[in-house]
Design an enzyme around this catalytic site. Structure first.
Site, short mmCIF file in Angstrom:
data_model
loop_
_atom_site.label_atom_id
_atom_site.label_comp_id
_atom_site.label_asym_id
_atom_site.label_seq_id
_atom_site.Cartn_x
_atom_site.Cartn_y
_atom_site.Cartn_z
N GLN A 89 0.96 -1.00 0.00
CA GLN A 89 -0.01 0.02 -0.11
C GLN A 89 0.87 1.28 -0.01
OE1 GLN A 89 -3.00 0.60 -0.49
NE2 GLN A 89 -3.41 -1.67 -0.75
N SER A 90 1.96 1.19 -0.76
CA SER A 90 2.92 2.27 -0.55
C SER A 90 2.34 3.58 -1.20
CB SER A 90 4.29 1.83 -1.19
OG SER A 90 4.87 3.09 -1.47
#
Ligand SMILES: Cc1ncc(COP(=O)(O)O)c(C=O)c1O
Length: 335
Positions: A76-77
């Site tokens: 989920q960067s």
């Protein structure tokens, strides 16, 4: 080379707004006035702090004639999302090596939020196990493969947190000081997330180079405070050399990072961050995230209660973005 001469591609919406948070202040019974610097509104694919850094990173990549980016991050960067968007804006391809840091990821973690946006924007995703050596091995393998095909890859460091990317936050410091002057805001503290640490290093360096004594309070998103402090100092030192200020060392003792709000680790929800997300959403209509800014706000609230800002004048919360991850986390945040 001065900041003005550094290669830079302009895609950020600047200056980002600086807004008061009067209802949050009232809800917290806070003595200092609270403001938010809206770097969630930098404009590139839902914005965030990486956009300012990537203006310089992409500037260098293009100056070197690169045609494809490789970067890394968690599933989920936000960094990966903004890098993929920046690549698209510059007509470059983008490979992202991503790793899931969570043993029991919440509902949409492996499919929604930032990852979904990466895919919409055409990233080539390479999933690996969450191990630094494996991530780096994959990056080297991709780089070699692309070179063998005659491509010119550019490796964007984690979080774009080096002396190149953090130049974006030197400019942010100037922008913030100017906004405070224009709006008669008597800034005494900035509270922000310290992750890969380029934001903290760039902002603190920019403030000190501008002659400001404003205190920067870092809230760790992952590692112990001492590790983060070392990272901030290392980036700041290299940044100063790049900016032609190698003799200047006045900031070293000013690097402050708190690690009390991380919870069990990077990306893991905490009750305090989720409560802070709901409070800010319901008082100010402002969306934070569970990984970075929610933990910063939990830290700000706790530090306020402990008297850290007693006697403070005006306090700025640097909103570094991240809200797309809300779609990946779901119920815990809304509860
Ligand atoms: C939303 C958000 N806030 C803060 C940070 C931390 O910034 P930095 O990595 O420059 O320390 C990140 C990093 O990924 C982020 O995505």
């Amino acid at each position: 080379m001065t900041l003005e001469d550094a290669p830079r591609v302009r895609f950020a919406h600047l200056p980002t707004p600086l807004e008061p948070m009067p209802r949050l202040r009232a809800a917290l019974g806070a003595a200092p006035r609270l403001f938010v610097k809206r770097d969630d509104c930098t404009g590139l694919a839902f914005g965030g702090n990486k956009t300012r850094k990537l203006e310089f990173t992409l500037g260098l990549a293009l100056a070197q004639g690169c045609d494809v980016l490789i970067t890394t991050g968690g599933t989920q960067s936000n960094h990966v999302r903004q890098t993929v968007a920046a690549a698209a804006r510059c007509g470059l391809a983008c490979h992202a090596v991503i790793a899931n840091p969570l043993a029991s990821p919440p509902g949409g973690y492996l499919t929604s939020g930032n990852l979904l946006l990466d895919q919409v924007m055409g990233a080539v995703i390479h999933e690996v196990i969450d191990d630094d050596a494996l991530v780096q091995a994959k990056v080297r393998e991709l780089e070699a493969g692309l070179r063998a095909e005659g491509r010119k890859p550019f490796i964007v460091p984690l979080g774009a947190s080096d002396e190149v990317g953090s130049q974006g936050y030197v400019l942010c410091a100037r922008e913030l000081l100017q906004q405070c002057e224009d709006a008669a805001i008597d800034l005494s503290h900035v509270v922000l997330s310290t992750g890969s640490s380029g934001t903290h290093a760039g902002l603190l360096t920019g403030l000190r180079l501008a002659g400001s004594t404003v205190e920067v309070v870092g809230i760790s998103s992952s590692e112990p405070a001492l590790v983060k402090i070392d990272k901030v100092k290392g980036i700041a030192r290299r940044l100063l050399v790049k900016l032609g200020e190698p003799e200047w060392d006045g900031f070293e003792d000013d690097v402050e990072v708190h690690d009390d709000y991380v919870g069990v680790g990077y990306g893991a929800e905490t009750a305090a961050a989720n409560a802070a997300i709901r409070l800010v959403a319901r008082t100010e209509g402002l969306l934070l995230d569970p990984v970075y800014t929610g933990k910063v706000m939990a830290g700000l609230i706790d530090q306020l209660a402990r008297g850290r800002f007693d006697g403070a004048r005006d306090v700025v919360f640097l909103h570094t973005g991240g809200a797309p991850a809300l779609f990946a986390y779901g119920e815990g945040v809304f509860g």
